[in-house]
Design a protein around this motif. Sequence first.
Motif, PDB file in Angstrom:
ATOM      1  N   GLY A  91       3.774   9.206   1.053  1.00 41.23           N
ATOM      2  CA  GLY A  91       4.524   9.623   2.238  1.00 41.23           C
ATOM      3  C   GLY A  91       5.919   9.025   2.320  1.00 41.23           C
ATOM      4  O   GLY A  91       6.409   8.414   1.375  1.00 41.23           O
ATOM      5  N   ILE A  92       6.534   9.200   3.472  1.00 40.17           N
ATOM      6  CA  ILE A  92       7.902   8.737   3.676  1.00 40.17           C
ATOM      7  C   ILE A  92       7.938   7.239   3.994  1.00 40.17           C
ATOM      8  O   ILE A  92       8.847   6.523   3.592  1.00 40.17           O
ATOM      9  CB  ILE A  92       8.553   9.529   4.843  1.00 40.17           C
ATOM     10  N   ASP A  93       6.911   6.776   4.709  1.00 42.51           N
ATOM     11  CA  ASP A  93       6.999   5.448   5.309  1.00 42.51           C
ATOM     12  C   ASP A  93       6.785   4.279   4.344  1.00 42.51           C
ATOM     13  O   ASP A  93       7.565   3.322   4.341  1.00 42.51           O
ATOM     14  CB  ASP A  93       5.976   5.332   6.449  1.00 42.51           C
ATOM     15  N   SER A  94       5.727   4.361   3.550  1.00 39.03           N
ATOM     16  CA  SER A  94       5.391   3.160   2.782  1.00 39.03           C
ATOM     17  C   SER A  94       6.468   2.733   1.768  1.00 39.03           C
ATOM     18  O   SER A  94       6.685   1.524   1.605  1.00 39.03           O
ATOM     19  CB  SER A  94       4.014   3.275   2.120  1.00 39.03           C
ATOM     20  N   PHE A 120      -4.068   4.694  -3.558  1.00 39.49           N
ATOM     21  CA  PHE A 120      -5.418   5.247  -3.553  1.00 39.49           C
ATOM     22  C   PHE A 120      -5.335   6.759  -3.712  1.00 39.49           C
ATOM     23  O   PHE A 120      -4.544   7.408  -3.028  1.00 39.49           O
ATOM     24  CB  PHE A 120      -6.126   4.914  -2.238  1.00 39.49           C
ATOM     25  N   GLN A 144       2.406   5.765  15.814  1.00 36.80           N
ATOM     26  CA  GLN A 144       2.842   6.987  15.136  1.00 36.80           C
ATOM     27  C   GLN A 144       1.732   8.031  15.015  1.00 36.80           C
ATOM     28  O   GLN A 144       1.965   9.206  15.222  1.00 36.80           O
ATOM     29  CB  GLN A 144       3.402   6.634  13.752  1.00 36.80           C
ATOM     30  N   THR A 178       2.247  -2.633   4.615  1.00 37.18           N
ATOM     31  CA  THR A 178       1.959  -1.216   4.867  1.00 37.18           C
ATOM     32  C   THR A 178       3.129  -0.539   5.575  1.00 37.18           C
ATOM     33  O   THR A 178       4.001  -1.195   6.116  1.00 37.18           O
ATOM     34  CB  THR A 178       0.707  -1.012   5.754  1.00 37.18           C
ATOM     35  N   GLY A 179       3.090   0.781   5.597  1.00 36.08           N
ATOM     36  CA  GLY A 179       4.139   1.560   6.251  1.00 36.08           C
ATOM     37  C   GLY A 179       3.763   1.961   7.668  1.00 36.08           C
ATOM     38  O   GLY A 179       4.284   2.947   8.185  1.00 36.08           O
ATOM     39  N   LEU A 203       0.872  -1.178   0.000  1.00 35.12           N
ATOM     40  CA  LEU A 203       0.000   0.000   0.000  1.00 35.12           C
ATOM     41  C   LEU A 203       0.901   1.218   0.000  1.00 35.12           C
ATOM     42  O   LEU A 203       1.539   1.536   0.996  1.00 35.12           O
ATOM     43  CB  LEU A 203      -0.924  -0.013   1.214  1.00 35.12           C
ATOM     44  N   LEU A 204       0.963   1.849  -1.169  1.00 34.37           N
ATOM     45  CA  LEU A 204       1.931   2.927  -1.379  1.00 34.37           C
ATOM     46  C   LEU A 204       1.228   4.273  -1.388  1.00 34.37           C
ATOM     47  O   LEU A 204       0.490   4.601  -2.316  1.00 34.37           O
ATOM     48  CB  LEU A 204       2.651   2.690  -2.710  1.00 34.37           C
ATOM     49  N   SER A 205       1.473   5.054  -0.351  1.00 32.44           N
ATOM     50  CA  SER A 205       0.936   6.428  -0.325  1.00 32.44           C
ATOM     51  C   SER A 205       2.021   7.300  -0.943  1.00 32.44           C
ATOM     52  O   SER A 205       2.958   6.801  -1.539  1.00 32.44           O
ATOM     53  CB  SER A 205       0.668   6.838   1.119  1.00 32.44           C
ATOM     54  N   SER A 232      -4.376   6.501  13.666  1.00 35.64           N
ATOM     55  CA  SER A 232      -4.825   5.269  13.019  1.00 35.64           C
ATOM     56  C   SER A 232      -3.809   4.137  13.188  1.00 35.64           C
ATOM     57  O   SER A 232      -3.969   3.074  12.630  1.00 35.64           O
ATOM     58  CB  SER A 232      -5.100   5.525  11.542  1.00 35.64           C
ATOM     59  N   GLN A 233      -2.749   4.380  13.963  1.00 36.86           N
ATOM     60  CA  GLN A 233      -1.736   3.335  14.134  1.00 36.86           C
ATOM     61  C   GLN A 233      -1.582   2.901  15.587  1.00 36.86           C
ATOM     62  O   GLN A 233      -0.529   2.432  16.009  1.00 36.86           O
ATOM     63  CB  GLN A 233      -0.409   3.792  13.524  1.00 36.86           C
ATOM     64  N   ASP A 251      -2.648  14.173  -0.023  1.00 31.95           N
ATOM     65  CA  ASP A 251      -2.927  12.753   0.006  1.00 31.95           C
ATOM     66  C   ASP A 251      -4.425  12.606   0.219  1.00 31.95           C
ATOM     67  O   ASP A 251      -5.046  13.458   0.847  1.00 31.95           O
ATOM     68  CB  ASP A 251      -2.146  12.131   1.173  1.00 31.95           C
ATOM     69  N   LEU A 304      -0.192  -0.588  -4.687  1.00 29.54           N
ATOM     70  CA  LEU A 304      -1.551  -0.078  -4.844  1.00 29.54           C
ATOM     71  C   LEU A 304      -1.592   1.310  -4.226  1.00 29.54           C
ATOM     72  O   LEU A 304      -1.189   1.501  -3.078  1.00 29.54           O
ATOM     73  CB  LEU A 304      -2.510  -1.039  -4.126  1.00 29.54           C
ATOM     74  N   ARG A 321      -9.874   3.575   5.773  1.00 28.48           N
ATOM     75  CA  ARG A 321      -8.861   2.513   5.795  1.00 28.48           C
ATOM     76  C   ARG A 321      -9.482   1.124   5.626  1.00 28.48           C
ATOM     77  O   ARG A 321      -8.939   0.257   4.941  1.00 28.48           O
ATOM     78  CB  ARG A 321      -8.080   2.550   7.125  1.00 28.48           C
TER      79      ARG A 321
HETATM   80  P1  ATP Z   1       3.174   7.005   4.784  1.00 31.38           P
HETATM   81  O1  ATP Z   1       4.365   7.848   5.062  1.00 31.38           O
HETATM   82  O2  ATP Z   1       3.515   5.689   4.171  1.00 31.38           O
HETATM   83  O3  ATP Z   1       2.085   7.750   4.059  1.00 31.38           O
HETATM   84  P2  ATP Z   1       1.957   7.625   7.262  1.00 31.38           P
HETATM   85  O4  ATP Z   1       2.860   7.702   8.418  1.00 31.38           O
HETATM   86  O5  ATP Z   1       1.510   8.871   6.600  1.00 31.38           O
HETATM   87  O6  ATP Z   1       2.596   6.617   6.207  1.00 31.38           O
HETATM   88  P3  ATP Z   1      -0.781   6.793   7.357  1.00 31.38           P
HETATM   89  O7  ATP Z   1      -1.171   7.934   6.513  1.00 31.38           O
HETATM   90  O8  ATP Z   1      -1.499   6.491   8.624  1.00 31.38           O
HETATM   91  O9  ATP Z   1       0.735   6.785   7.780  1.00 31.38           O
HETATM   92  O10 ATP Z   1      -0.836   5.494   6.466  1.00 31.38           O
HETATM   93  C1  ATP Z   1      -0.481   4.243   6.980  1.00 31.38           C
HETATM   94  C2  ATP Z   1      -0.230   3.305   5.819  1.00 31.38           C
HETATM   95  O11 ATP Z   1      -1.431   3.107   5.065  1.00 31.38           O
HETATM   96  C3  ATP Z   1       0.754   3.848   4.828  1.00 31.38           C
HETATM   97  O12 ATP Z   1       2.084   3.600   5.218  1.00 31.38           O
HETATM   98  C4  ATP Z   1       0.388   3.092   3.578  1.00 31.38           C
HETATM   99  O13 ATP Z   1       0.917   1.776   3.600  1.00 31.38           O
HETATM  100  C5  ATP Z   1      -1.122   3.022   3.694  1.00 31.38           C
HETATM  101  N1  ATP Z   1      -1.720   4.179   2.974  1.00 31.38           N
HETATM  102  C6  ATP Z   1      -2.069   5.379   3.478  1.00 31.38           C
HETATM  103  N2  ATP Z   1      -2.540   6.193   2.510  1.00 31.38           N
HETATM  104  C7  ATP Z   1      -2.502   5.492   1.361  1.00 31.38           C
HETATM  105  C8  ATP Z   1      -2.842   5.761  -0.005  1.00 31.38           C
HETATM  106  N3  ATP Z   1      -3.311   6.952  -0.379  1.00 31.38           N
HETATM  107  N4  ATP Z   1      -2.655   4.787  -0.909  1.00 31.38           N
HETATM  108  C9  ATP Z   1      -2.160   3.584  -0.555  1.00 31.38           C
HETATM  109  N5  ATP Z   1      -1.826   3.281   0.701  1.00 31.38           N
HETATM  110  C10 ATP Z   1      -1.982   4.206   1.652  1.00 31.38           C
END
Ligand code: ATP
Length: 387
Positions: free
Chosen positions: A185-188, A207, A290, A284-285, A181-183, A293-294, A341, A205, A263
Amino acid sequence: MSSTILIRFGEIALKGKNRRYFENALLQNLKNAVQDMPAQIKRMHGRFTATCSENDTAAVVDRLSKVFGVTSLSQVSPAALELEAIKAKAVEVVRSLPEHMNTFKVETRRPNKNFPFTSPEVNRHVGAHLLQHCPGLKVDVHRPSFILFIEIGMQAAYLYHNSVQGPGGLPVGVTGKGMLLLSGGIDSPVAGWMAMKRGLSLEALHFHSFPFTSKRSQEKAIELCRRLSCYSGPVPLHMVNVAGIQKEIRARCPEELGIILLRRMMIRITEAVCRQRGIRAIVTGESLGQVASQTLESMEVISAVTRLLILRPLLALDKHEIVEKAEAIDTYPVSIRPFEDCCTLFVPRHPVTRPNLARVEQAEQNLEIDRLLQEARESMETQIIKY
Ligand code: ATP
Ligand code: MG
């Protein structure tokens, strides 16, 4: 002039009966990593070698140093399997070094037991020869300015004095396939990299909420995927529009549950795509604690919609550790580009940190889940991302 690169691998050598399988996978991944370059990869009892032209060496080493399973690489100078030839090559190698590299020791490894000198004998003969032919050079066994390594192989001897680190881990593909699940952001992306390091091949994937979010957020996901593909080869990237789902959640459900509900919808969509594509795990990241939602409670309520395994490689990492990794794998500069996002779009003012499953399910009664899932699935676009 052609150059030879010695490629070492670690953990896969330990895998008993599976060894051949792992080695073949690594060989294939190495070949794929340089398929567009004039370089040849060959197997060599417990090692691989790459040969390419002198000019391409740096680029080939760079590519191969990103292949999971590789522990280190060295550009080597081959010599015939005779002591005199090795001595002569040693002088040539040492003369090519800068002047300040003037203290040394020799370390020999001899996988080829047919070679008539033992490793300590080779060390002594070559060391003495170097002292004789390279004025100013001294032996220092404790803090040498360089070590001349000699590896006595079956077809040739290889001399070298430095190595580049590889990422270690297992060859991509040997432990199966996951959906990242690729947002943006930095984490995923870091989570994806770490999953690939343990041998998972990935699809991704993303979103988005077009037209509420701009095309830029999708371009970011593409660029992140492209950078990950440097480590794994091509990555299929699926894009799914969740704008309709977000609108419905906002119109029909309690505001503070918004993120949790979104989610859960994302995971339902992911599960459907995984089942269709024979993928057994979601990556997931998420990192424990954090954000709202985590928390354990949130992750529990989110995971409750699927029986697929959810892997969270970053679970125990601190943010600064994740950032360091993101910098090292070069996804960080892309992740920090400004973008909207889909999740930051309708952020509740007071998101719940300890959602209650019954209450969440109650809220979902207001949504036409099947229709929303169907519409989201129909919006899916897939492209194969390569470096
Ligand atoms: P990230 O840096 O990866 O966005 P985050 O610290 O912002 O992580 P969240 O926004 O809570 O954390 O998202 C948690 C995880 O849910 C993300 O790491 C990613 O794996 C998944 N996720 C979040 N938003 C999306 C998106 N738009 N599309 C796909 N996966 C998502
Ligand atoms: Mg995020």
